[in-house]
Design a protein around this motif. Structure first.
Motif, mmCIF file in Angstrom:
data_model
loop_
_atom_site.group_PDB
_atom_site.id
_atom_site.type_symbol
_atom_site.label_atom_id
_atom_site.label_comp_id
_atom_site.label_asym_id
_atom_site.label_seq_id
_atom_site.Cartn_x
_atom_site.Cartn_y
_atom_site.Cartn_z
ATOM 1 N N ALA A 157 -6.207 -1.324 0.235
ATOM 2 C CA ALA A 157 -5.057 -0.864 1.015
ATOM 3 C C ALA A 157 -4.932 0.655 0.956
ATOM 4 C CB ALA A 157 -3.779 -1.524 0.512
ATOM 5 N N GLU A 158 -5.136 1.233 -0.227
ATOM 6 C CA GLU A 158 -4.994 2.682 -0.382
ATOM 7 C C GLU A 158 -6.115 3.442 0.311
ATOM 8 O OE1 GLU A 158 -4.766 3.250 -4.599
ATOM 9 O OE2 GLU A 158 -2.626 2.732 -4.698
ATOM 10 N N THR A 159 -7.298 2.830 0.435
ATOM 11 C CA THR A 159 -8.437 3.490 1.054
ATOM 12 C C THR A 159 -8.387 3.418 2.580
ATOM 13 O OG1 THR A 159 -9.832 2.985 -0.854
ATOM 14 C CG2 THR A 159 -10.963 3.526 1.198
ATOM 15 N N HIS A 160 -7.921 2.287 3.103
ATOM 16 C CA HIS A 160 -8.022 2.040 4.541
ATOM 17 C C HIS A 160 -6.726 2.269 5.319
ATOM 18 C CE1 HIS A 160 -11.648 0.019 3.063
ATOM 19 N NE2 HIS A 160 -12.118 0.133 4.290
ATOM 20 N N TYR A 161 -5.586 2.321 4.638
ATOM 21 C CA TYR A 161 -4.317 2.441 5.345
ATOM 22 C C TYR A 161 -3.461 3.526 4.698
ATOM 23 C CZ TYR A 161 -6.022 -2.045 6.948
ATOM 24 O OH TYR A 161 -6.817 -3.041 7.463
ATOM 25 N N CYS A 162 -2.475 3.995 5.450
ATOM 26 C CA CYS A 162 -1.583 5.037 4.951
ATOM 27 C C CYS A 162 -0.485 4.383 4.112
ATOM 28 C CB CYS A 162 -0.973 5.812 6.118
ATOM 29 S SG CYS A 162 0.038 7.209 5.585
ATOM 30 N N VAL A 163 -0.702 4.322 2.802
ATOM 31 C CA VAL A 163 0.233 3.632 1.917
ATOM 32 C C VAL A 163 0.686 4.559 0.801
ATOM 33 C CG1 VAL A 163 -0.817 1.396 2.432
ATOM 34 C CG2 VAL A 163 -1.553 2.671 0.409
ATOM 35 N N ASP A 164 1.803 4.189 0.178
ATOM 36 C CA ASP A 164 2.422 4.974 -0.887
ATOM 37 C C ASP A 164 2.059 4.359 -2.243
ATOM 38 O OD1 ASP A 164 4.004 6.374 -2.619
ATOM 39 O OD2 ASP A 164 5.906 5.940 -1.606
ATOM 40 N N PRO A 165 1.189 4.992 -3.033
ATOM 41 C CA PRO A 165 0.801 4.417 -4.325
ATOM 42 C C PRO A 165 1.942 4.332 -5.320
ATOM 43 C CG PRO A 165 -0.052 6.654 -4.100
ATOM 44 C CD PRO A 165 0.509 6.278 -2.761
ATOM 45 N N ALA A 166 3.074 4.983 -5.041
ATOM 46 C CA ALA A 166 4.230 4.902 -5.933
ATOM 47 C C ALA A 166 5.121 3.710 -5.596
ATOM 48 C CB ALA A 166 5.047 6.184 -5.864
ATOM 49 N N ARG A 167 4.793 2.977 -4.519
ATOM 50 C CA ARG A 167 5.590 1.817 -4.121
ATOM 51 C C ARG A 167 4.662 0.634 -3.849
ATOM 52 N NH1 ARG A 167 10.708 2.388 -3.497
ATOM 53 N NH2 ARG A 167 10.939 0.673 -2.020
ATOM 54 N N VAL A 168 4.036 0.155 -4.928
ATOM 55 C CA VAL A 168 3.145 -1.004 -4.866
ATOM 56 C C VAL A 168 3.808 -2.138 -5.639
ATOM 57 C CG1 VAL A 168 0.879 -1.923 -5.486
ATOM 58 C CG2 VAL A 168 1.091 0.433 -4.660
ATOM 59 N N PHE A 169 3.927 -3.293 -5.006
ATOM 60 C CA PHE A 169 4.650 -4.421 -5.590
ATOM 61 C C PHE A 169 3.769 -5.668 -5.608
ATOM 62 C CE2 PHE A 169 7.723 -1.826 -3.117
ATOM 63 C CZ PHE A 169 8.420 -1.277 -4.189
ATOM 64 N N ALA A 170 4.061 -6.567 -6.551
ATOM 65 C CA ALA A 170 3.356 -7.839 -6.629
ATOM 66 C C ALA A 170 4.370 -8.971 -6.687
ATOM 67 C CB ALA A 170 2.453 -7.868 -7.854
ATOM 68 N N VAL A 171 3.995 -10.083 -6.073
ATOM 69 C CA VAL A 171 4.861 -11.268 -6.066
ATOM 70 C C VAL A 171 3.998 -12.487 -6.346
ATOM 71 C CG1 VAL A 171 6.467 -12.643 -4.687
ATOM 72 C CG2 VAL A 171 6.310 -10.182 -4.305
ATOM 73 N N GLY A 172 4.550 -13.488 -7.018
ATOM 74 C CA GLY A 172 3.808 -14.714 -7.248
ATOM 75 C C GLY A 172 4.746 -15.892 -7.429
ATOM 76 N N VAL A 173 4.220 -17.095 -7.150
ATOM 77 C CA VAL A 173 5.010 -18.303 -7.306
ATOM 78 C C VAL A 173 4.240 -19.310 -8.153
ATOM 79 C CG1 VAL A 173 4.174 -19.214 -5.104
ATOM 80 C CG2 VAL A 173 6.243 -20.171 -6.112
#
Length: 322
Positions: A157-173
């Motif tokens: 995601a960080e290599t291919h898209y314009c994303v903020d490395p300070a706002r990375v989240f994970a979710v799981g169930v």
């Protein structure tokens, strides 16, 4: 769109179904006969290095399926991008981990995260577990490979898209919730917040995050698969114990705030170090499920559903200091 990328060695985030640990032996990805060789195929050459935030505005976005090799295993994930934001604004990233015997496409459908991503502007990624289960209790090869897959997904995601490395989240169930809890411990330098629904915290390796991580837990006290109070005699994996651990790790101020939402739910929150928070939505009913699930991928999560509650929690967090 589908894409293959180069082999990745050593680099977590969101699942429904009963959580369980798998054997230590390598397990092939669906349809294969064993772990893939670690050498990258020439066709897997990485994309040219460009500044993803420097491209022109516009783009409609959409889903992309990515195949890659991580720690000798053939892996894959699905990623949804809402379109390039105006002015090159960097987008948050959310990695969602499915539950036992499910897939990334499954949690994309029922969570509503891609619909939220299109509306609110973030990148949503959905990795696939080997054989449908995350190796949450494995402290060796498979467990490390699952964590590395999440890290590789964030890298992509960080290599291919314009994303903020300070706002990375994970979710799981469930089983994926157990994996998300491993992400919080093992990738604390990369994720700023982790949310877990009906999470299985039993048999977890020791947690040494190195820095505070915001944690949000949704769990029903009536859950018959992953009991709220953990194992009957030892209370291993109890939700109160898990939250107490993170309040200690995050140096939270106590007491926190508790507010009854309705007859079925209580919301709690503790303010912690470095702008982090520990939060909880405690449900009296609901069993072992993703509250408010909807099988239609284009449907926005209803207010009060797990998807809406999780994104509200993440949006309310302070920007993570570098």
């Amino acid at each position: 769109m589908s894409r293959r990328i180069a082999a990745v060695a050593g680099v977590l985030a969101v699942g429904i179904g009963g959580g369980r640990a798998l054997a230590d032996a390598p397990v092939p990805v669906l349809g294969s006969t064993g772990p893939a060789p670690t050498a990258a195929d020439p066709a897997d050459a990485p994309a040219p290095a460009v500044d993803p935030c420097g491209a022109a505005d516009g783009g409609t976005g959409g889903d992309e399926n990515v195949d890659l090799t991580v720690d000798g295993y053939r892996r894959s994930f699905r990623i949804f991008v809402p379109g390039r934001p105006a002015g090159g604004r960097a987008l948050p990233v959310l990695v969602a981990l499915h539950g036992s015997k499910d897939t990334g496409a499954g949690i994309e459908r029922y969570s509503g995260f891609s619909a939220l991503a299109r509306r609110d502007g973030f990148v949503a990624a959905y990795p696939n577990a080997i054989g449908g289960d995350w190796a949450i209790g494995d402290r060796g090869g498979r467990g490390a490979a699952d964590v590395d897959l999440v890290g590789a997904t964030i890298d992509y995601a960080e290599t291919h898209y314009c994303v903020d490395p300070a706002r990375v989240f994970a979710v799981g169930v469930s089983n994926g919730g157990g994996e998300a809890s491993r992400v919080a411990c093992g990738l604390a330098s990369r994720v700023s917040g982790v949310a877990i629904v009906a999470g299985d915290y039993r048999r977890m390796p020791p947690c040494d995050p190195g820095r505070p991580v915001s944690i949000f837990d949704i769990h029903a006290t009536s859950d018959p698969v992953v009991p709220y109070l953990g194992a009957p005699t030892t209370h291993d994996g109890s939700v109160p114990g898990y939250l107490a651990m993170w309040r200690s790790l995050d140096a939270c101020r106590v007491p926190g705030t508790h507010r009854r939402v309705d007859a079925n739910a209580v919301r709690a929150r503790w303010t912690c170090a470095d702008g982090t928070a520990v939060g909880q939505l405690k449900l009296r009913r609901g069993g072992h499920s993703w509250p408010g699930s909807d099988p239609r991928a284009s449907t926005l999560p209803a207010p009060g559903s797990a998807g809406a509650e999780i994104w509200d929690f993440f949006e309310g967090l302070a920007a993570r200091p570098s």
